[in-house]
Design an enzyme around this catalytic site. Structure first.
Site, PDB file in Angstrom:
ATOM      1  N   TRP A 199      -6.300 -23.332 -49.082  1.00 43.57           N
ATOM      2  CA  TRP A 199      -7.235 -23.014 -48.010  1.00 43.57           C
ATOM      3  C   TRP A 199      -6.949 -23.849 -46.765  1.00 43.57           C
ATOM      4  CZ3 TRP A 199      -8.591 -18.583 -49.325  1.00 43.57           C
ATOM      5  CH2 TRP A 199      -8.849 -18.278 -50.656  1.00 43.57           C
ATOM      6  N   ASP A 248     -13.639 -28.949 -44.098  1.00 43.50           N
ATOM      7  CA  ASP A 248     -14.022 -27.817 -44.952  1.00 43.50           C
ATOM      8  C   ASP A 248     -14.506 -28.407 -46.269  1.00 43.50           C
ATOM      9  OD1 ASP A 248     -14.217 -25.659 -46.651  1.00 43.50           O
ATOM     10  OD2 ASP A 248     -12.168 -24.934 -46.321  1.00 43.50           O
ATOM     11  N   LYS A 288     -20.627 -21.839 -53.908  1.00 39.71           N
ATOM     12  CA  LYS A 288     -20.246 -22.817 -54.918  1.00 39.71           C
ATOM     13  C   LYS A 288     -21.386 -23.787 -55.228  1.00 39.71           C
ATOM     14  CE  LYS A 288     -15.436 -22.395 -53.479  1.00 39.71           C
ATOM     15  NZ  LYS A 288     -14.950 -21.575 -54.588  1.00 39.71           N
TER      16      LYS A 288
END
Length: 364
Positions: free
Chosen positions: A102, A169, A193
């Site tokens: 990511w 992030d 999550k």
């Protein structure tokens, strides 16, 4: 039978969040309307949005420090684009740490806007560790990092000290451990999550870093416009924001981030101790960089895979298969996963050891 859910995301949420959100689907706030059909401009939902934004700031310890919380859409992947759009100056540059898939995707988006410097990367080692030896250019418009790498099971245990704005992030470990969140100028995280249902993304940004890019930013991608509209510039993901509020309320009742961190550490220690003790398993991430959220591990001998897979599935475990980039197994231990579920997995691993031992003795 309720499953022991190790899915990497969308993933396990607290049971009371399921129960309260399910009730709200039928009747929200005794209004006779479902949360799925009420207006996002209604008094009841505006109260949900306001409380969710305020509670996020409170739990992160950022009250009175110039931060705004937003619930946006497009996932963390859209933030890969919005961050450089809002923070990289025309003819400017940004610095990125490449520690996983990511992070690499974020780098690709930033390169569309200007000079993007990769200060360090662990890609050559299949992202099995967090790079530490690097220098952040002092003239960079911002530095971007990824705190936890879900696929590869690594996690940043410390963050660099720099004079440039720090963007992180935190999609897969936000609200899971205590940090000085004021050291970050912008944090973003997909909800699916540790926060709620898929469909919304939390962005926490220090207002003073905005409005300096010199770019003309499309309205829907402009953080300042979203702040001014109080996350209502466009129709928000109503149900996803509501589940975020319920999850944040649950976290506060547990004692906040400090309390949940102790539980998360206990879960991680229990599993990693077994991975290291049991001769049938081996971890994939460098030990010092192991994630407390996502434990990645392999069988030493793949001939035991069929037996092990049947055992953990029979034990009611779900979502344990590893990502194709790593293989093996990935145990995602987000905030809502109880310690008891980790014990079930550890017991299965021990049972496999006993089975293999007996098979070996019989073969002699």
């Amino acid at each position: 039978m309720k499953k022991h859910n190790y899915s990497a995301g969308p993933c396990i949420l607290p049971q009371e969040v399921f129960e309260k959100s399910a009730q709200a689907v039928l009747d929200f706030n005794n209004s006779g309307l479902s949360i799925l059909e009420i207006s996002h401009r209604s008094k009841d939902f505006v109260a949900v949005m306001d409380e969710a934004r305020a509670l996020a700031i409170e739990l992160l310890g950022l009250e009175g420090k110039g931060y705004q919380a937003l619930f946006l859409q497009g996932g963390a992947s859209l933030e890969f684009l919005m961050v450089p759009y809002n923070l990289m100056k025309v003819d400017g540059k940004a610095a990125y740490l490449d520690s996983g898939t990511w992070a690499n995707n974020a780098i690709k988006e930033a390169k569309l806007f200007g000079e993007t410097i990769v200060v360090a990367s662990s890609k050559a080692e299949n992202y099995n560790h967090i790079p530490t030896e690097y220098t952040i250019p002092t003239d960079a418009n911002y530095f971007h990092c990824t705190s936890n790498n879900t696929i590869f099971g690594t996690q940043m245990k410390s963050f660099p000290i720099t004079n440039v704005p720090v963007v992180c992030d935190m999609s897969s470990d936000i609200f899971s451990r205590t940090l000085d969140f004021s050291k970050f100028d912008l944090i973003y995280a997909g909800a699916q999550k540790n926060m709620g249902a898929a469909g919304t993304t939390l962005v926490v940004v220090k207002e003073e870093i905005l409005g300096k890019s010199g770019r003309t930013i499309p309205s829907i991608l402009d953080y300042e416009k979203h702040i001014k509209a109080e996350s209502m510039y466009n129709t928000p993901a109503v149900f996803a924001v509501y589940t975020c509020l319920l999850t944040l309320q649950w976290l506060k009742k547990q004692g906040g981030i400090a309390a949940i961190e102790k539980i998360n550490d206990a879960k991680a220690n229990l599993l990693y101790n077994e991975i290291d003790r049991n001769p049938l398993f081996i971890g994939t991430a460098v030990t010092k960089d192991r994630s407390s959220m996502n434990a990645t591990f392999l069988l030493v001998d793949e001939k035991n895979q069929e037996t092990f897979d049947k055992m953990w599935k029979d034990a009611g475990i779900s979502g344990l298969a590893g990502h194709r980039s790593v293989g093996g197994y990935r145990a995602s231990m987000y905030n809502a996963l109880p310690l008891e579920s980790v014990q079930v997995l550890v017991d299965v691993m021990k049972e496999l050891e006993e089975v293999v031992s007996v098979q070996s003795q019989l073969a002699e």
